[in-house]
Write a protein that holds these residues in place. Sequence first.
Motif, short mmCIF file in Angstrom:
data_model
loop_
_atom_site.label_atom_id
_atom_site.label_comp_id
_atom_site.label_asym_id
_atom_site.label_seq_id
_atom_site.Cartn_x
_atom_site.Cartn_y
_atom_site.Cartn_z
N ALA A 1 0.83 -1.21 0.00
CA ALA A 1 0.00 0.00 0.00
C ALA A 1 0.86 1.26 0.00
O ALA A 1 0.52 2.26 -0.64
CB ALA A 1 -0.94 0.00 1.21
N ALA A 2 1.98 1.22 0.72
CA ALA A 2 2.89 2.37 0.74
C ALA A 2 3.79 2.38 -0.49
O ALA A 2 4.19 3.45 -0.96
CB ALA A 2 3.74 2.33 2.01
N ALA A 3 4.10 1.20 -1.04
CA ALA A 3 5.00 1.13 -2.20
C ALA A 3 4.32 1.57 -3.48
O ALA A 3 4.95 2.18 -4.36
CB ALA A 3 5.52 -0.29 -2.36
N ALA A 4 3.03 1.28 -3.62
CA ALA A 4 2.32 1.53 -4.88
C ALA A 4 2.40 2.97 -5.37
O ALA A 4 2.78 3.21 -6.53
CB ALA A 4 0.87 1.08 -4.75
N PRO A 5 2.05 3.98 -4.54
CA PRO A 5 2.12 5.35 -5.05
C PRO A 5 3.52 5.78 -5.43
O PRO A 5 3.71 6.54 -6.40
CB PRO A 5 1.57 6.20 -3.89
CG PRO A 5 1.67 5.35 -2.68
CD PRO A 5 1.52 3.94 -3.17
N LEU A 6 4.53 5.32 -4.71
CA LEU A 6 5.91 5.69 -5.02
C LEU A 6 6.36 5.07 -6.35
O LEU A 6 6.96 5.74 -7.19
CB LEU A 6 6.84 5.23 -3.90
CG LEU A 6 6.66 5.93 -2.55
CD1 LEU A 6 7.45 5.21 -1.47
CD2 LEU A 6 7.10 7.38 -2.63
N LEU A 7 6.05 3.79 -6.54
CA LEU A 7 6.45 3.13 -7.78
C LEU A 7 5.69 3.68 -8.98
O LEU A 7 6.26 3.88 -10.05
CB LEU A 7 6.21 1.62 -7.64
CG LEU A 7 7.09 0.89 -6.62
CD1 LEU A 7 6.62 -0.55 -6.42
CD2 LEU A 7 8.55 0.90 -7.05
N LEU A 8 4.39 3.92 -8.81
CA LEU A 8 3.59 4.45 -9.91
C LEU A 8 4.02 5.87 -10.27
O LEU A 8 4.05 6.23 -11.46
CB LEU A 8 2.11 4.42 -9.52
CG LEU A 8 1.49 3.02 -9.46
CD1 LEU A 8 0.15 3.05 -8.73
CD2 LEU A 8 1.32 2.44 -10.85
N ASP A 9 4.36 6.69 -9.28
CA ASP A 9 4.86 8.04 -9.56
C ASP A 9 6.19 8.01 -10.28
O ASP A 9 6.50 8.90 -11.07
CB ASP A 9 5.02 8.82 -8.24
CG ASP A 9 3.69 9.30 -7.69
OD1 ASP A 9 2.69 9.21 -8.42
OD2 ASP A 9 3.65 9.77 -6.55
N SER A 10 6.99 6.97 -10.02
CA SER A 10 8.32 6.89 -10.63
C SER A 10 8.27 6.54 -12.11
O SER A 10 9.26 6.73 -12.82
CB SER A 10 9.16 5.83 -9.90
OG SER A 10 9.35 6.19 -8.54
N LEU A 11 7.15 6.03 -12.60
CA LEU A 11 7.08 5.58 -13.98
C LEU A 11 7.34 6.70 -14.98
O LEU A 11 7.99 6.49 -16.00
CB LEU A 11 5.70 4.96 -14.26
CG LEU A 11 5.43 3.60 -13.61
CD1 LEU A 11 3.98 3.18 -13.86
CD2 LEU A 11 6.38 2.55 -14.14
N SER A 12 6.82 7.89 -14.70
CA SER A 12 6.93 8.98 -15.67
C SER A 12 8.26 9.71 -15.60
O SER A 12 8.61 10.45 -16.52
CB SER A 12 5.79 9.98 -15.44
OG SER A 12 5.83 10.50 -14.13
N THR A 13 9.02 9.51 -14.52
CA THR A 13 10.27 10.27 -14.34
C THR A 13 11.42 9.36 -13.95
O THR A 13 12.36 9.79 -13.28
CB THR A 13 10.08 11.35 -13.25
OG1 THR A 13 9.60 10.73 -12.04
CG2 THR A 13 9.09 12.41 -13.70
N PHE A 14 11.38 8.11 -14.36
CA PHE A 14 12.34 7.12 -13.89
C PHE A 14 13.73 7.35 -14.48
O PHE A 14 13.89 7.47 -15.70
CB PHE A 14 11.85 5.72 -14.27
CG PHE A 14 12.73 4.61 -13.78
CD1 PHE A 14 12.86 4.36 -12.43
CD2 PHE A 14 13.41 3.80 -14.68
CE1 PHE A 14 13.67 3.33 -11.97
CE2 PHE A 14 14.22 2.76 -14.23
CZ PHE A 14 14.34 2.54 -12.88
N THR A 15 14.73 7.43 -13.61
CA THR A 15 16.12 7.54 -14.04
C THR A 15 17.04 6.58 -13.28
O THR A 15 18.24 6.56 -13.54
CB THR A 15 16.65 8.98 -13.82
OG1 THR A 15 16.50 9.35 -12.45
CG2 THR A 15 15.90 9.98 -14.70
N SER A 16 16.49 5.79 -12.37
CA SER A 16 17.31 4.92 -11.51
C SER A 16 17.58 3.59 -12.18
O SER A 16 17.21 2.53 -11.67
CB SER A 16 16.62 4.71 -10.16
OG SER A 16 16.36 5.93 -9.52
N TYR A 17 18.25 3.62 -13.34
CA TYR A 17 18.52 2.38 -14.05
C TYR A 17 19.57 1.52 -13.36
O TYR A 17 19.73 0.34 -13.69
CB TYR A 17 18.95 2.69 -15.49
CG TYR A 17 17.82 3.23 -16.31
CD1 TYR A 17 16.92 2.36 -16.91
CD2 TYR A 17 17.64 4.60 -16.48
CE1 TYR A 17 15.85 2.85 -17.66
CE2 TYR A 17 16.58 5.09 -17.23
CZ TYR A 17 15.69 4.21 -17.82
OH TYR A 17 14.63 4.69 -18.54
#
Length: 490
Positions: free
Chosen positions: A231-247
């Motif tokens: 429940a806490a991970a979902a918003p963080l992971l979903l928000d990261s989709l559009s600005t992901f740089t942590s390859y």
Amino acid sequence: MGDPQFNKYPDLSLSQHIFHITNPASSKGTKQASLTVLQDAIKENNMAPLYRHLAHPSEGIMNLSGEGTTAHPMGGLRRTSSAAATLLATRRPSLEYPLAWDESLHDSLDQENKKELEAIQKEEDEATEKAGETEILAARGKRAEFWTKVGDKDKAVAAFEEVFEKTSILGTKIDIVLAIIRIGLFFGDKLLVKKNIERAGTLVESGGDWDRRNRLKAYQGLHLLTIRAHAAAAPLLLDSLSTFTSYELCNYSSLVIYAVLAGSVSLKRVDFKAKVFDAPEIKAILGDTDDRMAALSGTLSSGASTGDEDMTDGTSQSATPAPAAVNLTTLGQSHGGHQDDEAEIDFKPLAVLVNSLYRGRYQSYFSALASVEGQFLNQDRYLYEHRHWFVREMRLRGYQQLLQSYRVVSLTSMAKDFGVSVDYLDRDLSHFIAADRVPCTIDRVNEVIETNRPDDKNKQYNDVVKQGDQLITKLQKYGQSVRLRGSERG
């Protein structure tokens, strides 16, 4: 604050290959390919400490059966190492393709390590004599990266801590802590990861730039996923989709899988539709051809439909506005613009699961859930540990979603909807009813399921009565123990 530092090592994909070798659910071809990758990486990077940690006959965590070798006989079974439970898929792996121990290979790797350390020490000594503090810190940073590259967890963390204490640049401090987090993720050390996630959060809040703040969001989401806080991970992971740089953390395809699974099991229906089902970043991966083109053109909108009930969840609010379109040109690229060799992934089971859950197609939902378990949950080191819990919670979510629409439903028709037998549905649903997860009762005589819809006032009344009984019981026990009356004190 400058470009990210220390993000080349450790290679987290290597820990996934170690997982595959020890995973009973991995195919023989996957195990053999992973073993080859691991052996090549050990030789290429002179990973003597990791090689010993994994394959040594008497100390290696991949050799827990107690066999040993002629040169290193073992005097009986050893206690299972806690490290084996975190880096490997099972505590006592039965290896079809074992990582063989070669003493001469280890000695040659160790000699190469000593040469590299001598060169680093020489550079640090020269910097101490002729240069300034910046050059000294650079040499110490190389030593920390060296220990990370060869897979010595304790020495790598200690070396990074030394550099952290000496540097005053906030961006460098954040990069060091992120490197320690990745070391913890590589070795499966959840306590180390948790400690440094909190530490990085404090540093970022004290003035970290946007890029590091954004990268930390993905780190936090992945850590929460590993400790079953979906429940806490979902918003963080979903928000990261559009600005992901942590390859350096994972590839984009893996992030999509983690975000969709976390959102599917934890988000309420309105948020699930807006952030998963209708999200343009996810449509671009899981959708059909029309959906992908719409995501690229920006015609897809992410929002609740008029037919959904207003169910908001404070934990699922996005801190980053969802863009109108997803930039697919960044997929598979590292932060430096280098292409990653991503294996082609069949997202169809995940797409069917999302569509079936939202549209109420329960028969395909259960079959898709089984496919997701086999293709994703059983094959990923972060998801594997919680695979049974995830499948159980997704079954529960399907049951809850169907039952909330009916007052009474036929047991036979519900079993038919989910494509299971009546006996299986009875057994499975009874466990959730006993745990107060589903407000209903099963009437096997009339072959129906009756849902109970307790209102808030009755629930509050029952909670007060229950808590009052518990309080009275505790007071009675306390009174007996302290013996309040004077005649009983003696």
